[in-house]
Design a protein around this motif. Sequence first.
Motif, PDB file in Angstrom:
ATOM      1  N   UNK A 163       0.827  -1.209   0.000  1.00  0.00           N
ATOM      2  CA  UNK A 163       0.000   0.000   0.000  1.00  0.00           C
ATOM      3  C   UNK A 163       0.862   1.261   0.000  1.00  0.00           C
ATOM      4  N   UNK A 164       1.994   1.201   0.669  1.00  0.00           N
ATOM      5  CA  UNK A 164       2.889   2.351   0.688  1.00  0.00           C
ATOM      6  C   UNK A 164       3.478   2.604  -0.706  1.00  0.00           C
ATOM      7  N   UNK A 165       3.898   1.549  -1.386  1.00  0.00           N
ATOM      8  CA  UNK A 165       4.420   1.687  -2.743  1.00  0.00           C
ATOM      9  C   UNK A 165       3.343   2.224  -3.681  1.00  0.00           C
ATOM     10  N   UNK A 166       2.116   1.722  -3.514  1.00  0.00           N
ATOM     11  CA  UNK A 166       1.017   2.152  -4.373  1.00  0.00           C
ATOM     12  C   UNK A 166       0.695   3.630  -4.169  1.00  0.00           C
ATOM     13  N   UNK A 167       0.617   4.051  -2.918  1.00  0.00           N
ATOM     14  CA  UNK A 167       0.254   5.441  -2.635  1.00  0.00           C
ATOM     15  C   UNK A 167       1.340   6.423  -3.088  1.00  0.00           C
ATOM     16  N   UNK A 168       2.596   5.963  -3.139  1.00  0.00           N
ATOM     17  CA  UNK A 168       3.701   6.836  -3.560  1.00  0.00           C
ATOM     18  C   UNK A 168       4.088   6.617  -5.022  1.00  0.00           C
ATOM     19  N   UNK A 169       3.362   5.718  -5.717  1.00  0.00           N
ATOM     20  CA  UNK A 169       3.648   5.395  -7.120  1.00  0.00           C
ATOM     21  C   UNK A 169       5.107   4.974  -7.305  1.00  0.00           C
ATOM     22  N   UNK A 170       5.550   4.074  -6.448  1.00  0.00           N
ATOM     23  CA  UNK A 170       6.942   3.615  -6.458  1.00  0.00           C
ATOM     24  C   UNK A 170       7.074   2.227  -7.056  1.00  0.00           C
ATOM     25  N   UNK A 171       8.252   1.963  -7.642  1.00  0.00           N
ATOM     26  CA  UNK A 171       8.608   0.624  -8.097  1.00  0.00           C
ATOM     27  C   UNK A 171      10.078   0.357  -7.749  1.00  0.00           C
ATOM     28  N   UNK A 172      10.389  -0.906  -7.495  1.00  0.00           N
ATOM     29  CA  UNK A 172      11.781  -1.315  -7.340  1.00  0.00           C
ATOM     30  C   UNK A 172      12.378  -1.498  -8.734  1.00  0.00           C
ATOM     31  N   UNK A 173      13.500  -0.850  -9.003  1.00  0.00           N
ATOM     32  CA  UNK A 173      14.132  -0.970 -10.314  1.00  0.00           C
ATOM     33  C   UNK A 173      14.712  -2.370 -10.505  1.00  0.00           C
ATOM     34  N   UNK A 174      15.196  -2.967  -9.423  1.00  0.00           N
ATOM     35  CA  UNK A 174      15.765  -4.316  -9.474  1.00  0.00           C
ATOM     36  C   UNK A 174      15.546  -5.007  -8.142  1.00  0.00           C
ATOM     37  N   UNK A 175      15.721  -6.322  -8.140  1.00  0.00           N
ATOM     38  CA  UNK A 175      15.571  -7.085  -6.901  1.00  0.00           C
ATOM     39  C   UNK A 175      16.714  -6.702  -5.955  1.00  0.00           C
ATOM     40  N   UNK A 176      16.408  -6.204  -4.767  1.00  0.00           N
ATOM     41  CA  UNK A 176      17.479  -5.773  -3.860  1.00  0.00           C
ATOM     42  C   UNK A 176      18.160  -6.963  -3.183  1.00  0.00           C
ATOM     43  N   UNK A 177      19.439  -6.810  -2.919  1.00  0.00           N
ATOM     44  CA  UNK A 177      20.164  -7.853  -2.187  1.00  0.00           C
ATOM     45  C   UNK A 177      19.717  -7.894  -0.735  1.00  0.00           C
ATOM     46  N   UNK A 178      19.266  -6.742  -0.240  1.00  0.00           N
ATOM     47  CA  UNK A 178      18.770  -6.626   1.130  1.00  0.00           C
ATOM     48  C   UNK A 178      17.720  -5.530   1.144  1.00  0.00           C
ATOM     49  N   UNK A 179      16.564  -5.825   1.716  1.00  0.00           N
ATOM     50  CA  UNK A 179      15.446  -4.881   1.714  1.00  0.00           C
ATOM     51  C   UNK A 179      15.137  -4.493   3.160  1.00  0.00           C
ATOM     52  N   UNK A 180      15.724  -3.372   3.611  1.00  0.00           N
ATOM     53  CA  UNK A 180      15.505  -2.886   4.970  1.00  0.00           C
ATOM     54  C   UNK A 180      14.267  -1.995   4.973  1.00  0.00           C
ATOM     55  N   UNK A 181      13.291  -2.333   5.798  1.00  0.00           N
ATOM     56  CA  UNK A 181      12.025  -1.613   5.819  1.00  0.00           C
ATOM     57  C   UNK A 181      11.798  -1.033   7.211  1.00  0.00           C
ATOM     58  N   UNK A 182      11.534   0.259   7.253  1.00  0.00           N
ATOM     59  CA  UNK A 182      11.226   0.920   8.520  1.00  0.00           C
ATOM     60  C   UNK A 182       9.712   1.064   8.639  1.00  0.00           C
ATOM     61  N   UNK A 183       9.167   0.563   9.741  1.00  0.00           N
ATOM     62  CA  UNK A 183       7.723   0.580   9.948  1.00  0.00           C
ATOM     63  C   UNK A 183       7.206   2.017  10.126  1.00  0.00           C
TER      64      UNK A 183
END
Length: 227
Positions: A163-183
């Motif tokens: 939902x956060x990606x959708x609301x900000x119209x974001x996409x990952x350009x490539x598969x990340x080696x590590x995906x750190x997510x802050x709540x």
Amino acid sequence: EAPESSPPLRNEAAVRVLRGRMKGIQGHCNSCYMDAALFSLFSCTSVLDSMLFMPFPRCDRNVQGILRDEIVNPLRRTGFVRASSVMHLREQLTDKGQCSSFTNAEKDPEEFLNLIMQQILGIEPLLKLQSGGQKEQECYCYQIFMDKQEDLVVPDVQQLVERSFLSSDLKLVEIPSCFIIQMPRFGKEYKMFSKIIPSLELDITDLLLDSPRECCLCGDVATLECS
């Protein structure tokens, strides 16, 4: 100090070593943001162990040694890290960084990660993001931003990221080696969610830019996407 390398804790060993009184990283002088970040990054995963060993181009070996021998190895070996060890790291960050308040003030975890990964160790950014077809941007972690949604009472991480990606119209350009997510942020007066369920696996298929996906109507490879 524990100079001999210890592997991350897994399964029954993680429960045995990390559960109980006097376990985890001891807090002191508003260190909670750093304690939580360090515990998440190193206690049970080796994805970022390159931070502990690799001689990066701009790597400060003193800070790297403190992080490895005084914090990560003791945490993995005994399940406990003294506040004085974290303070030693905070003092070094104050010396190396542009900010004089790392030893006493509360910071945003992203500020800490950017300082230690980029300026002190010289690690390449972990994430490449693109918003609305614009130029891609690089970063070390992703912070979830979203408005309060009434249908989400006790969400899981998968729902929040999507939902956060959708609301900000974001996409990952490539598969990340590590995906750190802050709540999502919260304070003493307001909490967006009282609880968040950890997603043990994260499906990023729909978050990837130009990734082939299945059409929800016919099952063939999709040629169009609507939000």
